[in-house]
Design an enzyme around this catalytic site. Structure first.
Site, PDB file in Angstrom:
ATOM      1  N   LYS A 460       0.426  -1.580   0.148  1.00  0.00           N
ATOM      2  CA  LYS A 460       0.381  -0.120  -0.115  1.00  0.00           C
ATOM      3  C   LYS A 460       0.691   1.840   0.046  1.00  0.00           C
ATOM      4  O   LYS A 460       1.956   1.145   0.587  1.00  0.00           O
ATOM      5  CB  LYS A 460      -1.024   0.101   1.089  1.00  0.00           C
ATOM      6  N   PHE A 507     -15.708   2.491   7.151  1.00  0.00           N
ATOM      7  CA  PHE A 507     -14.512   3.187   6.889  1.00  0.00           C
ATOM      8  C   PHE A 507     -13.997   2.659   5.829  1.00  0.00           C
ATOM      9  O   PHE A 507     -12.938   3.173   4.889  1.00  0.00           O
ATOM     10  CB  PHE A 507     -13.769   1.945   7.681  1.00  0.00           C
ATOM     11  N   ARG A 535      -1.445 -14.806   2.802  1.00  0.00           N
ATOM     12  CA  ARG A 535      -1.637 -14.086   4.162  1.00  0.00           C
ATOM     13  C   ARG A 535      -1.333 -13.778   5.506  1.00  0.00           C
ATOM     14  O   ARG A 535      -1.599 -13.314   6.785  1.00  0.00           O
ATOM     15  CB  ARG A 535      -3.402 -14.291   4.418  1.00  0.00           C
ATOM     16  N   THR A 541      -4.746  -7.847  10.285  1.00  0.00           N
ATOM     17  CA  THR A 541      -5.705  -6.747  10.147  1.00  0.00           C
ATOM     18  C   THR A 541      -5.026  -5.877  10.428  1.00  0.00           C
ATOM     19  O   THR A 541      -4.359  -4.199  10.403  1.00  0.00           O
ATOM     20  CB  THR A 541      -7.490  -6.971   9.335  1.00  0.00           C
ATOM     21  N   ARG A 555       2.234  -6.758   8.437  1.00  0.00           N
ATOM     22  CA  ARG A 555       1.964  -6.129   9.803  1.00  0.00           C
ATOM     23  C   ARG A 555       2.402  -5.361  10.788  1.00  0.00           C
ATOM     24  O   ARG A 555       2.391  -4.328  11.068  1.00  0.00           O
ATOM     25  CB  ARG A 555       0.315  -5.785   9.503  1.00  0.00           C
ATOM     26  N   ASN A 565      -2.185  -0.538   7.106  1.00  0.00           N
ATOM     27  CA  ASN A 565      -1.765  -1.514   7.224  1.00  0.00           C
ATOM     28  C   ASN A 565      -0.651  -2.139   6.239  1.00  0.00           C
ATOM     29  O   ASN A 565      -0.633  -3.294   6.621  1.00  0.00           O
ATOM     30  CB  ASN A 565      -3.316  -2.582   8.136  1.00  0.00           C
ATOM     31  N   HIS A 568      -1.644  -5.665   1.165  1.00  0.00           N
ATOM     32  CA  HIS A 568      -2.823  -6.170   0.675  1.00  0.00           C
ATOM     33  C   HIS A 568      -2.860  -7.450   0.213  1.00  0.00           C
ATOM     34  O   HIS A 568      -1.944  -7.905  -0.471  1.00  0.00           O
ATOM     35  CB  HIS A 568      -3.701  -5.700   0.059  1.00  0.00           C
TER      36      HIS A 568
HETATM   37  P1  ATP Z   1      -6.605  -6.309   2.646  1.00  0.00           P
HETATM   38  O1  ATP Z   1      -8.168  -6.770   2.400  1.00  0.00           O
HETATM   39  O2  ATP Z   1      -5.956  -4.846   2.615  1.00  0.00           O
HETATM   40  O3  ATP Z   1      -5.558  -7.519   2.972  1.00  0.00           O
HETATM   41  P2  ATP Z   1      -7.804  -7.758   5.157  1.00  0.00           P
HETATM   42  O4  ATP Z   1      -8.434  -9.226   4.574  1.00  0.00           O
HETATM   43  O5  ATP Z   1      -6.943  -8.593   6.311  1.00  0.00           O
HETATM   44  O6  ATP Z   1      -6.560  -6.636   4.662  1.00  0.00           O
HETATM   45  P3  ATP Z   1     -10.502  -6.815   5.051  1.00  0.00           P
HETATM   46  O7  ATP Z   1     -11.533  -6.792   6.879  1.00  0.00           O
HETATM   47  O8  ATP Z   1     -10.430  -7.416   4.058  1.00  0.00           O
HETATM   48  O9  ATP Z   1      -9.047  -7.024   6.104  1.00  0.00           O
HETATM   49  O10 ATP Z   1     -10.559  -4.977   4.887  1.00  0.00           O
HETATM   50  C1  ATP Z   1      -9.451  -3.988   3.802  1.00  0.00           C
HETATM   51  C2  ATP Z   1      -8.739  -3.256   4.346  1.00  0.00           C
HETATM   52  O11 ATP Z   1      -9.779  -2.280   4.677  1.00  0.00           O
HETATM   53  C3  ATP Z   1      -8.243  -3.348   5.677  1.00  0.00           C
HETATM   54  O12 ATP Z   1      -7.144  -4.315   4.960  1.00  0.00           O
HETATM   55  C4  ATP Z   1      -7.499  -1.920   6.039  1.00  0.00           C
HETATM   56  O13 ATP Z   1      -6.690  -1.286   5.410  1.00  0.00           O
HETATM   57  C5  ATP Z   1      -9.324  -2.279   5.976  1.00  0.00           C
HETATM   58  N1  ATP Z   1      -9.942  -2.268   7.200  1.00  0.00           N
HETATM   59  C6  ATP Z   1     -10.403  -2.935   7.831  1.00  0.00           C
HETATM   60  N2  ATP Z   1     -10.540  -3.065   8.584  1.00  0.00           N
HETATM   61  C7  ATP Z   1     -10.827  -1.006   9.006  1.00  0.00           C
HETATM   62  C8  ATP Z   1     -11.239  -0.340  10.771  1.00  0.00           C
HETATM   63  N3  ATP Z   1     -11.753  -1.860  11.440  1.00  0.00           N
HETATM   64  N4  ATP Z   1     -10.954   0.482  10.712  1.00  0.00           N
HETATM   65  C9  ATP Z   1     -10.394   0.224   9.513  1.00  0.00           C
HETATM   66  N5  ATP Z   1      -9.819   0.296   8.525  1.00  0.00           N
HETATM   67  C10 ATP Z   1     -10.254  -0.896   8.291  1.00  0.00           C
HETATM   68 MG    MG Z   2      -9.972  -8.496   2.130  1.00  0.00          MG
END
Ligand code: ATP
Ligand code: MG
Length: 608
Positions: A460, A507, A535, A541, A555, A565, A568
Site C-alpha cells: 500500500k 471505514f 495472508r 488486519t 503488518r 496496514n 493487501h
Molecule cells: P486486505 O483486504 O487489505 O488484504 P484484510 O483482508 O486483512 O486486508 P479486510 O477486512 O478485507 O482486511 O479489510 C480491508 C482493508 O480495510 C484493511 O486492510 C484495512 O486497510 C481496512 N480496514 C479493515 N477494517 C478496518 C477498520 N475497522 N477500520 C479502519 N480500516 C479498516
Molecule cells: Mg480483505
C-alpha cells in the site's frame, strides 16, 4: 539402480538366529542396524557407512542389518521406534548408538575399530557393555530418545541440484511398441528418469512446442506427425552429478537426420529406432534455455516444486506429507501437533480439507482394489482431514518411524509408543495417520494438497514509500515467486472497485482515500498454497493484534494502524483470480489455473 547394488553389498543381512551366531563369530567390528519389519533398515546412514568404509578400506570393519522379529537374540529390541545400532566385536556387545546420529556413529565406529585392533594386535582387554536401556526404567529410555537428535554433518548425503532436460519418445516409436525398450536403454546409459508421462499432443500444442521451427518447409508435416498419436514425455537427468545431461542426451540420441545417424552414429537411439528424417523416434532439448522452456511447457509445476526442494536441500532438510484423519482430528489435534513439534518437525503448511469421494479415489488410486478401501473411503469423507507439510532432516523416514506400522493390531503389539498405536481408537479398523513413503511421493502428495497457486499482493502507498525493499526481501525469502509486478496509482473508481466487498462499511471512504494517496505496488505472487501463505506472512488486519500474535509478520512490523496496514492480499482463490484480472488484465494464468484445478479443487471448511 547401480547404487542399490552397492548398498546390498555393504551390509550383510542377518535373517535368523543362525545368521546372527555366524555374525558373532566374524573377526573385527560389526555394526548392526537393528530394525523393525514395518519401517525397514535405516536408509539415511548408508551413505555415511559407505563413506567410512571407502575411506578406511579396513577389512576389520563390517556392516549388517537385522530384523528384530526374526532373530531370537534381538527379542528385547522388538517394537522400538527409533533406529538402534549395535556394535559387536569378538562376539561381544561393545557399543550402542540410538538414533541416526551421524557424527556419533562416525565417532563410535572409529573408536571401536581402534580399540578392537588393540585387542587383536596387542592383546588388550576388550571393553564389553550391557545394554542398560533394556534393564532400566522407561524414563531413562525416553531421555535418551530425546538426546538422540538426528544431526547431519555429511554434506554429500544431500544430492545436489541436477540439471534436467526434456526427452520425448515420439509417436512413431510409441506406435511401434518400442517405448519400454527405449526406456531400458536410457536407464542403462546412466540417465535417470524423473518423470514419464504418456500424452497425445493436440495440434495446437505441437505448434506451440515447435514454434521455433515454424518457418521450416516441413513444419506442417512435423505438426501432423507429432500430434498423430501418444508420445512419452520424460524429464531426465544424469545419475552422476558432474555430467551435464543436455549434451549427453543429444549425443545419446544422435543426429537429427536418421540416415546420417545410421552412418555416423549407429549406436544412437535415432539410428536404431528412427525410420526417416521426420520420424526420428526421439527428441531432446538443444540447450539449457530450451530445456527450461520445455519443462515449463509439459510440467508447469516441476521447476517450482524443485525450487522449494532445492532450498530445503541446501539446509539439509526434507519434507513429507502427513495426514491426520477425521476421527481423531477434533479431539486430539492440538495434542498431536504439539507432539509433532516436540519430535523436531516444523510445520511448513497446514490445511483442513473436506475431501470428496473422487478426491479420495484420486489420492489413494493405488489402494482402490484393496479389501480395506471401502472402509478407508468412508472414513476419509466422514469429516475434515488435516494435511501437513512437515520439514526436518530425513522427514520422510522419521515421520514413518514415529507413526509405526500401518496395521493397527501390529502397531499396538509391536510399537505401543507409536502415533498409530497411541492415537487410534481401539474399535477403529483404520489407522489415523498417513505419511509419504519416499521423497518423490512426498512431492507428488504435497502438490495434491498444496498446489501452486497465485494470489494478488499489494504494498500500500505509505508502506511502498517507506519499506519497499524490506517487504520485497521478506517476500523473496519466504519462497514466493513474484510472477508479475507493476506500480499502479489507483484512482477513486479503481480503489472502490478493488475493495468493492467493503462498500457500505464505516471505514470504506477512508480506505479509498488511503489507497489513492500514492502509487501502490501490485504483484502476482505464486507458491504452493500461495493465497493462505501470503495472508499468513501479512498477519492479522489490525497491527496491534499482529504484534501480539504474529510478531514476525509484515503488518506487525510495518503497519501504522488498522487502516494503514501496509499490505493487501486476496482472501481466497476466487478473489485472487478476480483481482489479478482487474489489475493485470487477461494474462495467461488461465492455463496454469486449469492445471492446478485438475490436481485438486478443495472445499475448505469455514474458517474462524
Ligand atoms: P486486505 O483486504 O487489505 O488484504 P484484510 O483482508 O486483512 O486486508 P479486510 O477486512 O478485507 O482486511 O479489510 C480491508 C482493508 O480495510 C484493511 O486492510 C484495512 O486497510 C481496512 N480496514 C479493515 N477494517 C478496518 C477498520 N475497522 N477500520 C479502519 N480500516 C479498516
Ligand atoms: Mg480483505
Amino acid at each position: 539402480m547401480a547404487s542399490k547394488k552397492k548398498e546390498i553389498a555393504l551390509q550383510i543381512t542377518i535373517g535368523n538366529q543362525e545368521h546372527w551366531e555366524e555374525m558373532l563369530s566374524s573377526k573385527g567390528l560389526m555394526v548392526v542396524d537393528v530394525y523393525q519389519a514395518w519401517c525397514g533398515p535405516c536408509k539415511t546412514v548408508v551413505s555415511l557407512f559407505r563413506k567410512i568404509k571407502n575411506e578406511l578400506g579396513d577389512d576389520l570393519l563390517h556392516f549388517a542389518v537385522a530384523e528384530a522379529d526374526s532373530v531370537d537374540a534381538l527379542e528385547n529390541y522388538r517394537g522400538k521406534c527409533e533406529p538402534t545400532f549395535l556394535f559387536y566385536a569378538g562376539g561381544e556387545l561393545v557399543a550402542i548408538v540410538r538414533g541416526a546420529n551421524a557424527p556419533l556413529l562416525q565417532k563410535t565406529i572409529l573408536n571401536q575399530l581402534i580399540a578392537e585392533k588393540k585387542v587383536l594386535d596387542q592383546g588388550a582387554k576388550r571393553e564389553v557393555i550391557k545394554d542398560e536401556a533394556l534393564f532400566t526404567k522407561e524414563e531413562e529410555e525416553e531421555e535418551e530418545e530425546e538426546n538422540a537428535i538426528m544431526i547431519h554433518a555429511e554434506d554429500e548425503l544431500v544430492p545436489p541440484k541436477k540439471s534436467c532436460t526434456v526427452a520425448i519418445i515420439k509417436p512413431d516409436a510409441v506406435a511401434h511398441g518400442k517405448t519400454n525398450e527405449i526406456i531400458m536403454k536410457i536407464q542403462e546409459a546412466g540417465f535417470e528418469i524423473l518423470a514419464n508421462e504418456e500424452r497425445t499432443m493436440t495440434e495446437s500444442e505441437a505448434r506451440d512446442f515447435y514454434q521455433h521451427r515454424a518457418r521450416e518447409e516441413k513444419f506442417e508435416e512435423l505438426i501432423q506427425f507429432m500430434s498423430s498419436g501418444p508420445c512419452h514425455v520424460l524429464i531426465i537427468s544424469k545419475s552422476r552429478d558432474d555430467e551435464d545431461v543436455i549434451p549427453a542426451w543429444r549425443e545419446f540420441i544422435g543426429p537429427t537426420d536418421v540416415e546420417i545417424a545410421k552412418k555416423e552414429k549407429p549406436e544412437s537411439l535415432r539410428a536404431q529406432y528412427g525410420t526417416e528424417v521426420l520420424f526420428n523416434a526421439v527428441h531432446g532439448s538443444d540447450n539449457r534455455e530450451q530445456a527450461s522452456r520445455e519443462l515449463a511447457f509439459f510440467f508447469p509445476n516441476f521447476r517450482k516444486i524443485d525450487k522449494t526442494t532445492e532450498a530445503l536441500h541446501n539446509r539439509n532438510l526434507e519434507r513429507t506429507l502427513a495426514l491426520i484423519r477425521p476421527e481423531i482430528l477434533k479431539e486430539k489435534k492440538d495434542e498431536i501437533l504439539q507432539k509433532i513439534r516436540e519430535a523436531g518437525f516444523s510445520i511448513a503448511m497446514q490445511k483442513e480439507v473436506m475431501l470428496t469421494e473422487e478426491q479420495v479415489q484420486e489420492f489413494y488410486r493405488e489402494h482402490t482394489d484393496k479389501d480395506y478401501y471401502p472402509a478407508l473411503l468412508q472414513h476419509m469423507i466422514s469429516g475434515p482431514v488435516l494435511a501437513l507439510a512437515l520439514v526436518k532432516e530425513h522427514a520422510v523416514e522419521h515421520w514413518r518411524r514415529i507413526l509405526g506400522p500401518a496395521n493397527l493390531a501390529e502397531a499396538i503389539n509391536k510399537a505401543p509408543n507409536s502415533f498409530r498405536a497411541e492415537f487410534s481408537p481401539k474399535e477403529s479398523a483404520i489407522n489415523q495417520f498417513h505419511g509419504s513413503t519416499s521423497q518423490e511421493e512426498a512431492e507428488i502428495e504435497l502438490s495434491f494438497f498444496f498446489p501452486v497457486e497465485y494470489t494478488l499482493a499489494t504494498i500500500k502507498p505509505d508502506a511502498l514509500a517507506e519499506h519497499q525493499d524490506e517487504i520485497l526481501e521478506k517476500i523473496q525469502s519466504a519462497g514466493f515467486t513474484i510472477s508479475q509486478v507493476k506500480e499502479t496509482c489507483l484512482n477513486r473508481d479503481m480503489a472502490e472497485e478493488f475493495y468493492k466487498e467493503h462498500r457500505g462499511k464505516p471505514f470504506f471512504e477512508q480506505l479509498v482515500n488511503y489507497m489513492c494517496q500514492g502509487p501502490c505496488l501490485m504483484m502476482i505472487l505464486s507458491k504452493e498454497n500461495a493465497v493462505e501463505e501470503w495472508r499468513k506472512l501479512m498477519g492479522p488486519t489490525n497491527p496491534a493484534e499482529a504484534q501480539t500474535t504474529v510478531p514476525e509478520s509484515l503488518r506487525s512490523k510495518f503497519a501504522k494502524s488498522i487502516l494503514q496496514n501496509a499490505v493487501h492480499g486476496s482472501s481466497n482463490k476466487t478473489h485472487a483470480m478476480e483481482k489479478i484480472q482487474f489489475i493485470f488484465g487477461d494474462i495467461d494464468l488461465e492455463q496454469e489455473r486449469i492445471s492446478q484445478e485438475k490436481q485438486m479443487d478443495y472445499i475448505l471448511p469455514e474458517e474462524e
